[in-house]
Structure formats: structure tokens, C-alpha cells
Design a protein around this motif. Structure first.
Motif, PDB file in Angstrom:
ATOM      1  N   GLN A   1       0.813  -1.219   0.000  1.00  0.00           N
ATOM      2  CA  GLN A   1       0.000   0.000   0.000  1.00  0.00           C
ATOM      3  C   GLN A   1       0.849   1.273   0.000  1.00  0.00           C
ATOM      4  O   GLN A   1       0.620   2.169  -0.822  1.00  0.00           O
ATOM      5  N   PRO A   2       1.874   1.400   0.873  1.00  0.00           N
ATOM      6  CA  PRO A   2       2.696   2.613   0.796  1.00  0.00           C
ATOM      7  C   PRO A   2       3.466   2.723  -0.515  1.00  0.00           C
ATOM      8  O   PRO A   2       3.593   3.820  -1.073  1.00  0.00           O
ATOM      9  N   ILE A   3       3.987   1.595  -1.019  1.00  0.00           N
ATOM     10  CA  ILE A   3       4.780   1.615  -2.251  1.00  0.00           C
ATOM     11  C   ILE A   3       3.906   1.989  -3.440  1.00  0.00           C
ATOM     12  O   ILE A   3       4.241   2.879  -4.237  1.00  0.00           O
ATOM     13  N   LEU A   4       2.761   1.322  -3.579  1.00  0.00           N
ATOM     14  CA  LEU A   4       1.883   1.596  -4.708  1.00  0.00           C
ATOM     15  C   LEU A   4       1.232   2.974  -4.592  1.00  0.00           C
ATOM     16  O   LEU A   4       0.870   3.580  -5.604  1.00  0.00           O
ATOM     17  N   GLY A   5       1.093   3.473  -3.359  1.00  0.00           N
ATOM     18  CA  GLY A   5       0.597   4.835  -3.209  1.00  0.00           C
ATOM     19  C   GLY A   5       1.479   5.830  -3.941  1.00  0.00           C
ATOM     20  O   GLY A   5       0.999   6.839  -4.481  1.00  0.00           O
ATOM     21  N   HIS A   6       2.781   5.554  -3.964  1.00  0.00           N
ATOM     22  CA  HIS A   6       3.727   6.381  -4.728  1.00  0.00           C
ATOM     23  C   HIS A   6       3.701   6.011  -6.203  1.00  0.00           C
ATOM     24  O   HIS A   6       3.657   6.893  -7.074  1.00  0.00           O
ATOM     25  N   MET A   7       3.693   4.721  -6.518  1.00  0.00           N
ATOM     26  CA  MET A   7       3.864   4.282  -7.899  1.00  0.00           C
ATOM     27  C   MET A   7       2.652   4.575  -8.778  1.00  0.00           C
ATOM     28  O   MET A   7       2.782   4.678 -10.002  1.00  0.00           O
ATOM     29  N   LEU A   8       1.482   4.696  -8.185  1.00  0.00           N
ATOM     30  CA  LEU A   8       0.275   4.946  -8.976  1.00  0.00           C
ATOM     31  C   LEU A   8       0.065   6.423  -9.287  1.00  0.00           C
ATOM     32  O   LEU A   8      -0.852   6.764 -10.047  1.00  0.00           O
ATOM     33  N   GLN A   9       0.885   7.285  -8.702  1.00  0.00           N
ATOM     34  CA  GLN A   9       0.743   8.716  -8.980  1.00  0.00           C
ATOM     35  C   GLN A   9       1.045   8.992 -10.456  1.00  0.00           C
ATOM     36  O   GLN A   9       2.047   8.542 -10.987  1.00  0.00           O
ATOM     37  N   GLY A  10       0.143   9.730 -11.081  1.00  0.00           N
ATOM     38  CA  GLY A  10       0.286  10.027 -12.497  1.00  0.00           C
ATOM     39  C   GLY A  10      -0.560   9.128 -13.373  1.00  0.00           C
ATOM     40  O   GLY A  10      -0.762   9.429 -14.554  1.00  0.00           O
ATOM     41  N   LEU A  11      -1.047   8.007 -12.822  1.00  0.00           N
ATOM     42  CA  LEU A  11      -1.947   7.122 -13.563  1.00  0.00           C
ATOM     43  C   LEU A  11      -3.396   7.497 -13.284  1.00  0.00           C
ATOM     44  O   LEU A  11      -3.737   7.961 -12.187  1.00  0.00           O
ATOM     45  N   ASN A  12      -4.249   7.264 -14.265  1.00  0.00           N
ATOM     46  CA  ASN A  12      -5.685   7.439 -14.091  1.00  0.00           C
ATOM     47  C   ASN A  12      -6.229   6.144 -13.500  1.00  0.00           C
ATOM     48  O   ASN A  12      -6.497   5.177 -14.211  1.00  0.00           O
ATOM     49  N   VAL A  13      -6.349   6.107 -12.174  1.00  0.00           N
ATOM     50  CA  VAL A  13      -6.686   4.885 -11.449  1.00  0.00           C
ATOM     51  C   VAL A  13      -8.175   4.867 -11.113  1.00  0.00           C
ATOM     52  O   VAL A  13      -8.774   5.902 -10.819  1.00  0.00           O
ATOM     53  N   GLU A  14      -8.749   3.670 -11.170  1.00  0.00           N
ATOM     54  CA  GLU A  14     -10.151   3.506 -10.764  1.00  0.00           C
ATOM     55  C   GLU A  14     -10.341   4.036  -9.347  1.00  0.00           C
ATOM     56  O   GLU A  14      -9.446   3.917  -8.505  1.00  0.00           O
ATOM     57  N   PRO A  15     -11.492   4.616  -9.041  1.00  0.00           N
ATOM     58  CA  PRO A  15     -11.735   5.092  -7.674  1.00  0.00           C
ATOM     59  C   PRO A  15     -11.768   3.938  -6.684  1.00  0.00           C
ATOM     60  O   PRO A  15     -12.138   2.808  -7.038  1.00  0.00           O
ATOM     61  N   ASN A  16     -11.361   4.228  -5.474  1.00  0.00           N
ATOM     62  CA  ASN A  16     -11.398   3.236  -4.413  1.00  0.00           C
ATOM     63  C   ASN A  16     -12.854   2.943  -4.065  1.00  0.00           C
ATOM     64  O   ASN A  16     -13.553   3.814  -3.534  1.00  0.00           O
ATOM     65  N   PRO A  17     -13.352   1.746  -4.334  1.00  0.00           N
ATOM     66  CA  PRO A  17     -14.754   1.452  -4.039  1.00  0.00           C
ATOM     67  C   PRO A  17     -15.070   1.511  -2.551  1.00  0.00           C
ATOM     68  O   PRO A  17     -16.225   1.683  -2.165  1.00  0.00           O
ATOM     69  N   LEU A  18     -14.050   1.388  -1.719  1.00  0.00           N
ATOM     70  CA  LEU A  18     -14.283   1.428  -0.275  1.00  0.00           C
ATOM     71  C   LEU A  18     -14.521   2.841   0.224  1.00  0.00           C
ATOM     72  O   LEU A  18     -14.922   3.036   1.372  1.00  0.00           O
ATOM     73  N   GLU A  19     -14.260   3.830  -0.629  1.00  0.00           N
ATOM     74  CA  GLU A  19     -14.556   5.214  -0.254  1.00  0.00           C
ATOM     75  C   GLU A  19     -15.993   5.589  -0.602  1.00  0.00           C
ATOM     76  O   GLU A  19     -16.466   6.649  -0.223  1.00  0.00           O
ATOM     77  N   GLN A  20     -16.667   4.716  -1.349  1.00  0.00           N
ATOM     78  CA  GLN A  20     -18.049   4.992  -1.715  1.00  0.00           C
ATOM     79  C   GLN A  20     -18.980   4.640  -0.562  1.00  0.00           C
ATOM     80  O   GLN A  20     -18.725   3.708   0.193  1.00  0.00           O
ATOM     81  N   ASN A  21     -20.045   5.401  -0.460  1.00  0.00           N
ATOM     82  CA  ASN A  21     -21.069   5.126   0.551  1.00  0.00           C
ATOM     83  C   ASN A  21     -22.050   4.129  -0.030  1.00  0.00           C
ATOM     84  O   ASN A  21     -22.993   4.493  -0.727  1.00  0.00           O
TER      85      ASN A  21
END
Length: 401
Positions: free
Chosen positions: A329-349
Motif C-alpha cells: 500500500q505505501p509503495i503503490l501509493g507512490h507508484m500509482l501517482q500520475g496514472l488514471n486509477v479507478e476510484p477506491n470502491p471502499l470510499e463509496q457510501n
């Protein structure tokens, strides 16, 4: 060296009928894109028939084998072709470089690398520590000190019993003397009884001093040896920590923006500033780093388990799983920056449009039938991964076997 074209896999099956993903996979909760399933099928077919390496995945004997996590990254190469990259977590067959798979972000096993030399120094330090720890002198001193302390306790107890008996005898003599004697005769007897009491106490005191002097030499020697042992242990620990830190600094991860961060920097702001063992060796970071480094455009990601389930957690052979939370999670949090990533479904209500069914209500409390997905308390979205981590598997596609 791994040639980028050697790691780029073209699909065996026709893919003209597939739509490319519009957004990159959110790696911690996802349904695999159909092209990722197709890539996984192709990789699994290779794993069933390959002769490039020997590794027991436990498919025949679960007690002997060891399963592994594999990953496929759907990419577009610099020439515009659609294909995929493959990776495995950690090592396979005691190797981290295998044909067709992307290499590790940092290869610690290179012959000219510092890892082997530093590991040899750590191994020697550990051997020195174990040799010193197993030296006969330490064991003999401990045994002698233990035996002498037991002897001292035995003598001390015997002397205390003499004192108890002497105290009772003197008490009786004192009582009789007070009834039969008077004047100087009584005082002389009382003085004598007092001297006997002092003598017995002195005997106990000198007994203690004798044993303390006797034990002091051996205890001092043992303390010196144990101090040396502690110094050797700390030396081994310092070498290990230094190598770990040096390794963590070598794991440098790219992102889509061309930015590079190492493990020490990435984990510094987390609740575990010391990166966990194996951080950076999972399939997803390997795949993304290789893609960025060689000009491949990441399109979608999927990871699957191959082989017997590990003892520490449930992993179904051939099933897709999200990236691990504590390492990736910490590593990919950096590596995914700049990509158009799907929204986190867990942030949805998930319960936004659902009504709360009231089961019981009075002036003091309300009992409701909580809809699935509605959090009981407010919390950070990633924390809910701990609750929902197993749920995607029933939703995800399973690669045909």
C-alpha cells in the motif's frame, strides 16, 4: 540483462474483440479485467508446462510444496502493441531472475553486489557470537555459581535454625533466672545470654561475607564474559540493521511522473517507518517499475495465487487477490501517482440510497437493521480493507484451469 522485448508477452489468442480498460486497476479491491484474465490464463498454461525452472508448488503434495503469488500487467509497448508483463513475488527456485519474468527492482544476488559481502560479514559475526555463547567457561561458571549459591542458602538456613533454637533456649533461661536470681548474678547471666545472641548474629553475618567473597570472583568473571557476549550480539545486530537499511535504500521505485523514491523514504511517514521484510519484492511493484523504466504504458493489473495455500492465510489455487496492504500500500501509493486509477470502491457510501429499518425504538435507544456496507463508525477507507479484503474474491473472476 533482461531485454524489454524478452519480458513483453504477446497474447496467444486474438484480442481484437476486447475493449481496453479506461482506467488503471485499483489494486486493493478489484475485478480483473478480461484481458488480465486472458493473460493470467496464458501464464498459468506456461506454469503447467514449463521446463525453465524447478519449483514445487505443492499441487501434488501439499505438505512439501510452496505456493507463490504471480502478477500480470496489461501494457501497451512503445510500438503501440498490446501485451502483458509477468512477475512473481519474492524468489522461485532460489532465484529472482527467470526467463520471461520482469527482474526485481533491485537484484541483491548479483555477484558484484554488496549483499553477498555484507551477508558474509554478518554470518561470521553470528558464528563468532555462537562460538562465544557456547564456550564451556560460561556454562561451567553458571553451574558453579548456582551450586555455591545453593550451598550458601543451605548453610544460612542451618545457621538461622540454630539462632531460632538458641533464642528459645535463652528465653527460657532468662525466665528461670528472673525467678531464681537477683543482683549481680542475674545481670551476669543476662549479659552472657546477650553475648550468645550477638555471637550467633555475627556468625550469620560472617557466613554471608564469606560466601559473597567466594562468589564475587566467579560472578565478576561471568559478568565480563556476558558483557563480551552482549557486545558481540549488538555487533551482529548492528551489521544486520546496516545491511537492511542499505538494501532498503537500493529499492528505488518509479512512478508515471518519472519520480523516484526508495523504501526508506516511502515508509518514513507511515506507522511502520522500518519497511517490513520483503517490501518491494511483490509482483505489483516489480511490474509497474519495469513498465515505467522501459516505456510501457500500464493499462490494468491482476495478481493470482498458484499452488498450495500458505499456513498463515487462505489462498485458493488460481484465485485472484488484491495487493497486500502492509507492504504494497505505501509503495503503490507512490507508484500509482500520475496514472488514471479507478476510484477506491471502499470510499463509496454503499448504503447511501438505503433506508434504515427501525426494529425497535423507545426514549432510550433505537435498534436498526444495518444495511450491508454501512460503516458503524467513521474511519479511514484503507482501514476497511482489513474488513473487506476477503470479499472481492467471490466477486472476482477466476482464471479457468
Amino acid at each position: 540483462m533482461h531485454s524489454p522485448q524478452h519480458c513483453f508477452n504477446r497474447f496467444d489468442a486474438a484480442i481484437e474483440g476486447y475493449e481496453l480498460p479506461e482506467q488503471f486497476t485499483f489494486p486493493f479491491y478489484y475485478t480483473p479485467h478480461p484481458l488480465c484474465v486472458l493473460a493470467a490464463n496464458q501464464l498459468q498454461q506456461y506454469l503447467q508446462t514449463q521446463t525453465d525452472f524447478t519449483h514445487d508448488f505443492g499441487l501434488k503434495d501439499e505438505s512439501q510444496g510452496r505456493g507463490k503469488m504471480f502478477g500480470v500487467l496489461l501494457v501497451q509497448n512503445p510500438q503501440g502493441e498490446i501485451g502483458f508483463l509477468s512477475a512473481f513475488s519474492g524468489k522461485i527456485a532460489d532465484q529472482n531472475l527467470l526467463p520471461g519474468f520482469v527482474p526485481p527492482v533491485f537484484d541483491m544476488l548479483t555477484e558484484d553486489g554488496f549483499f553477498r559481502e555484507d551477508t558474509e560479514a554478518i554470518t561470521k559475526a553470528l558464528a563468532t557470537y555462537k562460538t562465544f555463547a557456547n564456550a564451556p567457561e560460561i556454562a561451567e561458571l553458571k553451574e558453579q555459581i548456582s551450586a555455591e549459591r545453593a550451598a550458601y542458602q543451605q548453610e544460612e538456613q542451618a545457621q538461622r535454625e540454630i539462632m531460632i533454637q538458641g533464642r528459645a533456649t535463652r528465653k527460657l533461661e532468662r525466665k528461670n533466672a528472673e525467678q531464681t536470681l537477683s543482683g549481680d548474678a542475674l545481670q551476669t547471666l543476662l549479659d552472657e545470654l546477650g553475648k550468645q545472641s550477638v555471637a550467633e548474629k555475627n556468625t550469620l553475618k560472617y557466613l554471608k561475607l564469606k560466601w559473597e567473597d567466594k562468589l564475587a570472583v566467579k560472578e565478576q568473571r561471568l559478568a565480563e564474559l556476558e558483557a563480551n557476549l552482549a557486545e558481540l550480539r549488538e555487533h551482529h545486530k548492528a551489521l544486520s540493521n546496516a545491511l537492511q537499511h542499505k538494501l532498503h535504500k537500493q529499492y528505488r521505485f518509479l512512478n508515471q511522473l518519472g519520480e523516484t523514491r526508495d523504501l526508506v523514504d516511502i515508509f518514513a511517514a507511515t506507522t511502520t517507518p522500518i519497511p517490513p521484510a520483503g517490501a518491494g519484492e511483490c509482483a505489483a511493484p516489480k511490474l509497474l517499475h519495469y513498465a515505467y523504466k522501459h516505456g510501457f504504458k500500464p493499462l490494468a493489473l491482476a495478481e493470482f495465487w498458484w499452488g498450495v495455500s500458505p499456513k498463515s492465510e487462505i489462498r485458493k489455487h488460481g484465485g485472484f487477490y488484491p495487493s497486500c496492504n502492509n507492504k504494497c500500500q505505501p509503495i503503490l501509493g507512490h507508484m500509482l501517482q500520475g496514472l488514471n486509477v479507478e476510484p477506491n470502491p471502499l470510499e463509496q457510501n454503499w448504503a447511501q440510497d438505503k433506508e434504515l429499518e427501525i426494529v425497535f425504538e423507545d426514549e432510550a435507544m433505537v435498534v436498526i437493521n444495518k444495511p450491508s456496507g454501512l460503516l458503524s463508525v467513521q474511519g479511514k477507507p484503507l482501514k476497511t480493507l482489513l474488513t473487506h479484503a476477503c470479499k472481492p474474491y467471490s466477486r472476482m473472476l477466476k482464471a479457468p484451469m
